[in-house]
Design a protein around this motif. Structure first.
Motif, PDB file in Angstrom:
ATOM      1  N   SER A 117     101.512  50.185  67.066  1.00 18.31           N
ATOM      2  CA  SER A 117     102.869  49.970  67.549  1.00 18.31           C
ATOM      3  C   SER A 117     102.980  50.446  68.997  1.00 18.31           C
ATOM      4  O   SER A 117     103.543  49.760  69.858  1.00 18.31           O
ATOM      5  N   GLY A 118     102.431  51.635  69.260  1.00 14.20           N
ATOM      6  CA  GLY A 118     102.446  52.159  70.614  1.00 14.20           C
ATOM      7  C   GLY A 118     101.620  51.326  71.577  1.00 14.20           C
ATOM      8  O   GLY A 118     102.028  51.080  72.718  1.00 14.20           O
ATOM      9  N   LEU A 119     100.452  50.875  71.127  1.00 15.58           N
ATOM     10  CA  LEU A 119      99.603  50.043  71.983  1.00 15.58           C
ATOM     11  C   LEU A 119     100.267  48.709  72.291  1.00 15.58           C
ATOM     12  O   LEU A 119     100.221  48.220  73.426  1.00 15.58           O
ATOM     13  N   LEU A 120     100.897  48.111  71.268  1.00 19.38           N
ATOM     14  CA  LEU A 120     101.585  46.838  71.480  1.00 19.38           C
ATOM     15  C   LEU A 120     102.733  47.009  72.471  1.00 19.38           C
ATOM     16  O   LEU A 120     102.824  46.277  73.466  1.00 19.38           O
ATOM     17  N   GLN A 121     103.603  47.980  72.220  1.00 14.95           N
ATOM     18  CA  GLN A 121     104.735  48.171  73.109  1.00 14.95           C
ATOM     19  C   GLN A 121     104.288  48.705  74.463  1.00 14.95           C
ATOM     20  O   GLN A 121     104.984  48.522  75.466  1.00 14.95           O
ATOM     21  N   GLY A 122     103.118  49.331  74.491  1.00 11.78           N
ATOM     22  CA  GLY A 122     102.563  49.781  75.760  1.00 11.78           C
ATOM     23  C   GLY A 122     102.237  48.630  76.687  1.00 11.78           C
ATOM     24  O   GLY A 122     102.095  48.825  77.908  1.00 11.78           O
ATOM     25  N   GLY A 123     102.122  47.427  76.133  1.00 10.31           N
ATOM     26  CA  GLY A 123     101.919  46.256  76.973  1.00 10.31           C
ATOM     27  C   GLY A 123     103.073  46.027  77.936  1.00 10.31           C
ATOM     28  O   GLY A 123     102.890  45.453  79.016  1.00 10.31           O
ATOM     29  N   TYR A 124     104.258  46.521  77.566  1.00 12.54           N
ATOM     30  CA  TYR A 124     105.437  46.324  78.417  1.00 12.54           C
ATOM     31  C   TYR A 124     105.356  47.152  79.701  1.00 12.54           C
ATOM     32  O   TYR A 124     105.437  46.602  80.800  1.00 12.54           O
ATOM     33  N   PRO A 125     105.176  48.486  79.612  1.00  9.18           N
ATOM     34  CA  PRO A 125     104.994  49.236  80.856  1.00  9.18           C
ATOM     35  C   PRO A 125     103.710  48.879  81.581  1.00  9.18           C
ATOM     36  O   PRO A 125     103.648  48.980  82.816  1.00  9.18           O
ATOM     37  N   LEU A 126     102.680  48.456  80.837  1.00  6.63           N
ATOM     38  CA  LEU A 126     101.456  48.023  81.507  1.00  6.63           C
ATOM     39  C   LEU A 126     101.729  46.780  82.345  1.00  6.63           C
ATOM     40  O   LEU A 126     101.227  46.656  83.476  1.00  6.63           O
ATOM     41  N   GLY A 127     102.539  45.862  81.815  1.00  5.06           N
ATOM     42  CA  GLY A 127     102.921  44.690  82.597  1.00  5.06           C
ATOM     43  C   GLY A 127     103.708  45.073  83.833  1.00  5.06           C
ATOM     44  O   GLY A 127     103.527  44.494  84.915  1.00  5.06           O
ATOM     45  N   TYR A 128     104.588  46.067  83.689  1.00  4.10           N
ATOM     46  CA  TYR A 128     105.360  46.593  84.819  1.00  4.10           C
ATOM     47  C   TYR A 128     104.408  47.185  85.863  1.00  4.10           C
ATOM     48  O   TYR A 128     104.539  46.944  87.073  1.00  4.10           O
ATOM     49  N   LEU A 129     103.433  47.960  85.376  1.00  2.00           N
ATOM     50  CA  LEU A 129     102.446  48.575  86.269  1.00  2.00           C
ATOM     51  C   LEU A 129     101.661  47.511  87.034  1.00  2.00           C
ATOM     52  O   LEU A 129     101.451  47.611  88.248  1.00  2.00           O
ATOM     53  N   LEU A 130     101.219  46.483  86.330  1.00  2.00           N
ATOM     54  CA  LEU A 130     100.460  45.413  86.972  1.00  2.00           C
ATOM     55  C   LEU A 130     101.323  44.639  87.968  1.00  2.00           C
ATOM     56  O   LEU A 130     100.828  44.189  89.016  1.00  2.00           O
TER      57      LEU A 130
ATOM     58  N   VAL B 285     102.370  54.817  84.441  1.00  2.71           N
ATOM     59  CA  VAL B 285     101.314  55.564  83.754  1.00  2.71           C
ATOM     60  C   VAL B 285     101.954  56.503  82.734  1.00  2.71           C
ATOM     61  O   VAL B 285     101.484  56.635  81.589  1.00  2.71           O
ATOM     62  N   GLY B 286     103.055  57.143  83.131  1.00  2.00           N
ATOM     63  CA  GLY B 286     103.799  57.972  82.181  1.00  2.00           C
ATOM     64  C   GLY B 286     104.327  57.166  81.015  1.00  2.00           C
ATOM     65  O   GLY B 286     104.303  57.627  79.866  1.00  2.00           O
ATOM     66  N   ALA B 287     104.795  55.959  81.299  1.00  2.69           N
ATOM     67  CA  ALA B 287     105.287  55.092  80.235  1.00  2.69           C
ATOM     68  C   ALA B 287     104.177  54.763  79.238  1.00  2.69           C
ATOM     69  O   ALA B 287     104.391  54.781  78.022  1.00  2.69           O
ATOM     70  N   LEU B 288     102.990  54.471  79.746  1.00  2.00           N
ATOM     71  CA  LEU B 288     101.863  54.161  78.874  1.00  2.00           C
ATOM     72  C   LEU B 288     101.477  55.365  78.013  1.00  2.00           C
ATOM     73  O   LEU B 288     101.217  55.231  76.815  1.00  2.00           O
ATOM     74  N   LEU B 289     101.450  56.539  78.631  1.00  6.18           N
ATOM     75  CA  LEU B 289     101.149  57.754  77.865  1.00  6.18           C
ATOM     76  C   LEU B 289     102.190  57.975  76.774  1.00  6.18           C
ATOM     77  O   LEU B 289     101.851  58.325  75.642  1.00  6.18           O
ATOM     78  N   GLY B 290     103.462  57.759  77.116  1.00  5.88           N
ATOM     79  CA  GLY B 290     104.526  57.965  76.150  1.00  5.88           C
ATOM     80  C   GLY B 290     104.458  57.014  74.979  1.00  5.88           C
ATOM     81  O   GLY B 290     104.539  57.429  73.814  1.00  5.88           O
TER      82      GLY B 290
ATOM     83  N   GLY C 272     109.572  59.465  78.102  1.00  9.72           N
ATOM     84  CA  GLY C 272     110.562  59.494  77.036  1.00  9.72           C
ATOM     85  C   GLY C 272     111.049  58.126  76.619  1.00  9.72           C
ATOM     86  O   GLY C 272     111.126  57.807  75.428  1.00  9.72           O
ATOM     87  N   VAL C 273     111.373  57.270  77.611  1.00  8.00           N
ATOM     88  CA  VAL C 273     111.886  55.931  77.314  1.00  8.00           C
ATOM     89  C   VAL C 273     110.867  55.124  76.528  1.00  8.00           C
ATOM     90  O   VAL C 273     111.156  54.574  75.456  1.00  8.00           O
ATOM     91  N   GLN C 274     109.663  55.046  77.052  1.00 12.10           N
ATOM     92  CA  GLN C 274     108.655  54.233  76.379  1.00 12.10           C
ATOM     93  C   GLN C 274     108.048  54.943  75.179  1.00 12.10           C
ATOM     94  O   GLN C 274     107.485  54.297  74.299  1.00 12.10           O
ATOM     95  N   GLY C 275     108.172  56.276  75.140  1.00 12.07           N
ATOM     96  CA  GLY C 275     107.786  56.974  73.916  1.00 12.07           C
ATOM     97  C   GLY C 275     108.662  56.530  72.753  1.00 12.07           C
ATOM     98  O   GLY C 275     108.173  56.243  71.657  1.00 12.07           O
ATOM     99  N   ALA C 276     109.973  56.453  72.999  1.00  4.02           N
ATOM    100  CA  ALA C 276     110.882  55.945  71.963  1.00  4.02           C
ATOM    101  C   ALA C 276     110.561  54.502  71.620  1.00  4.02           C
ATOM    102  O   ALA C 276     110.529  54.110  70.443  1.00  4.02           O
TER     103      ALA C 276
END
Length: 414
Positions: free
Chosen positions: A146-159, A267-272, A322-326
C-alpha cells in the motif's frame, strides 16, 4: 465450501507474475502523478505562453481533479466486469496520448480541454491499479505494498521536479509533457505480462447493473469513505499543488531552488508513505494515519512561517512525511473496506469523488491568500482539514487483514 487463505503461495500466482502485477500498479501511479504535477511546475511558464493569468492555469489543475470521478466510474466498472489487466493497459494508453497532445496545445482553451480529458485517465487508473496490486499479494504484505503503491504519487512529484530542473531549461515546456511517453509504454508491457487477479475471478459479477447494485447496497459506507477521501484530498493537494508558487511568491525563493526543495520534501514523502504503510500492519490502519496527521499539525509553523531556507526545507520535508505517511495506508485501508465484487469501482470511485469534492482546494487557498496572506491561507485551511480528518478516522471502521481470496477447501486439503 471455501477456506480463508492469506499466505503468498495460496494466491496461485507464479513469483514472476506477482512481480509484474505489483510493478504495473506502482509504475502506472508514478507516471500518472508525474503527468499531473508537470503543470504545477509550469504555472508561470504556461501563463506567460498562453497570455493568461496564473489563476487560469491553476484552474486547469482543478479541472483535472474534477474529471477524475468520470474515469473512476468508467474504468472501474470495466475492471470489475472484465478483469484488471486490459482496463489498466487501456487507461495508461489513454492518458499517455492526452499528455502528448497537451504538449502540442496551441491555445489556452484547447489546453484546458485536454487537461479535462486527462483527468478522466488519471481518475481511471488508481482503482484498477490498486486492486490489481493488492489482490496479487498476501495480506501480511498489504501495508508495505500500500505504501509502495501510494509512494508512486510523491515519486511522480519528485520526478516532475527533476524534469523542471533538467528538461524545462533545455527543451522547453512542451517536452515536459512528452517525457512520460516511454514510461507509459513500459507500464503497458508490464501490465500485459501480469496474470489476472484470482480474487476478481472468484467474486466476478456478470453484469454492469449487478456491479452498480452492489455499490448501492453499500451506500452508507460509500458516503463515509467519500467524506474521508475528500478531506484527504484537501490535505494532500492543499500542501503540495501551490507550495512551489508559495515559496516563490511569499518567500521569494528562486525557481531553481524551489525545484531542489520539491525534490527534497518528496524524499520525505516517499519515506513517509512506505514506512507508515508498513507500520500500519502492526499499529493498525487508523492509528497509523492519526499519528501521521499529528505530525502534520505540529510542523505547520515551520512549513508555512519558516524564516530561513533551512527551516522551510525541514518543515516541508516533515509535512510530507506526515501527509504521505497517512496516504500510504489509504490503498490498503480503502480496499479492505470495499465489497469484494467491486474492488476496482468502489475504492476508485470513492477516491475520485473525494478528488472532485476536494478539487476547489487550490482555488480556495489562492482566494484566501488575497484576504489573509499566503502563509495564513495555507495554515488555516490545513489546520482545519487535519483536525477534521482526525475525528473522521477516530470514529470510522477498520478491517485490517481482510482476506480477498478464499481457496476452495478441496484444494487446501490435497
Amino acid at each position: 465450501m471455501l477456506t480463508e487463505v492469506s499466505d503468498q503461495e495460496s494466491l496461485g500466482l507464479p513469483q514472476r507474475g506477482r512481480g509484474y502485477a505489483v510493478s504495473a500498479g506502482i509504475l502506472g501511479w508514478t507516471l500518472d502523478a508525474f503527468d499531473f504535477f508537470v503543470v504545477v511546475f509550469l504555472v508561470d511558464v504556461l501563463a506567460a505562453h498562453f497570455q493568461v493569468g496564473k489563476s487560469s492555469i491553476v484552474l486547469t489543475i482543478g479541472a483535472t481533479l474534477a474529471m477524475r470521478p468520470v474515469g473512476a466510474l468508467l474504468f472501474g466498472t470495466l475492471a470489475d466486469r472484465y478483469g484488471r489487466r486490459k482496463p489498466l493497459m487501456a487507461v495508461v494508453a489513454y492518458f499517455s496520448v492526452i499528455e502528448v497532445l497537451s504538449g502540442l496545445a496551441p491555445t489556452y482553451p484547447i489546453f484546458l480541454v485536454l487537461r479535462l480529458l486527462y483527468g478522466i485517465g488519471m481518475g481511471g487508473f488508481w482503482g484498477v491499479g490498486a486492486s490489481l496490486t493488492l489482490e496479487s499479494a498476501p495480506s501480511r504484505w498489504r501495508g508495505l505494498l500500500s505504501g509502495l503503491l501510494q509512494g508512486g504519487y510523491p515519486l511522480g512529484y519528485l520526478l516532475a521536479a527533476v524534469a523542471a530542473r533538467l528538461i524545462l531549461p533545455t527543451w522547453g515546456w512542451r517536452a515536459m509533457f512528452w517525457a512520460g511517453l516511454v514510461p507509459g509504454i513500459v507500464t503497458m508491457l508490464v501490465a500485459y505480462k501480469s496474470p489476472e487477479s484470482r480474487a476478481w475471478k472468484q467474486h466476478q459479477v456478470k453484469s454492469v447493473s449487478g456491479i452498480l447494485r452492489v455499490v448501492w447496497d453499500h451506500r452508507k459506507s460509500f458516503a463515509y469513505l467519500v467524506l474521508m477521501l475528500t478531506l484527504m484530498i484537501c490535505l494532500s493537494h492543499g500542501t503540495q499543488d501551490l507550495y512551489p508558487d508559495f515559496l516563490k511568491t511569499a518567500h521569494h525563493i528562486s525557481p531553481n531552488v524551489v525545484a531542489y526543495l520539491a525534490m527534497f520534501y518528496n524524499v520525505g514523502a516517499l519515506l513517509g508513505t512506505v514506512s507508515v504503510g508498513h507500520t500500519s500492519e502492526k499499529l493498525g490502519r487508523r492509528k497509523s494515519i492519526i499519528l501521521s496527521l499529528t505530525l502534520c499539525l505540529l510542523v505547520i509553523p515551520l512549513w508555512a512561517f519558516g524564516h530561513s531556507l533551512t527551516v522551510l526545507a525541514m518543515g516541508a520535508f516533515l509535512m510530507q512525511v506526515g501527509v504521505q505517511g497517512a496516504w500510504g495506508v489509504v490503498p490498503a485501508h480503502l480496499n479492505e473496506l470495499s465489497p469484494d465484487a467491486v474492488r476496482s469501482l468502489f475504492p476508485g470511485f470513492v477516491y475520485q469523488l473525494g478528488v472532485l469534492f476536494g478539487s476547489p482546494t487550490n482555488s480556495i487557498e489562492y482566494a484566501l491568500r488575497d484576504r489573509v496572506g499566503y502563509q495564513w491561507a495555507l495554515t488555516l485551511f490545513e489546520a482545519c482539514t487535519i483536525v477534521a480528518l482526525m475525528i473522521v478516522f477516530a470514529l470510522g471502521p477498520e478491517r485490517k487483514g481482510r482476506v480477498f481470496f478464499r481457496e476452495p477447501a478441496d484444494q487446501t486439503a490435497s
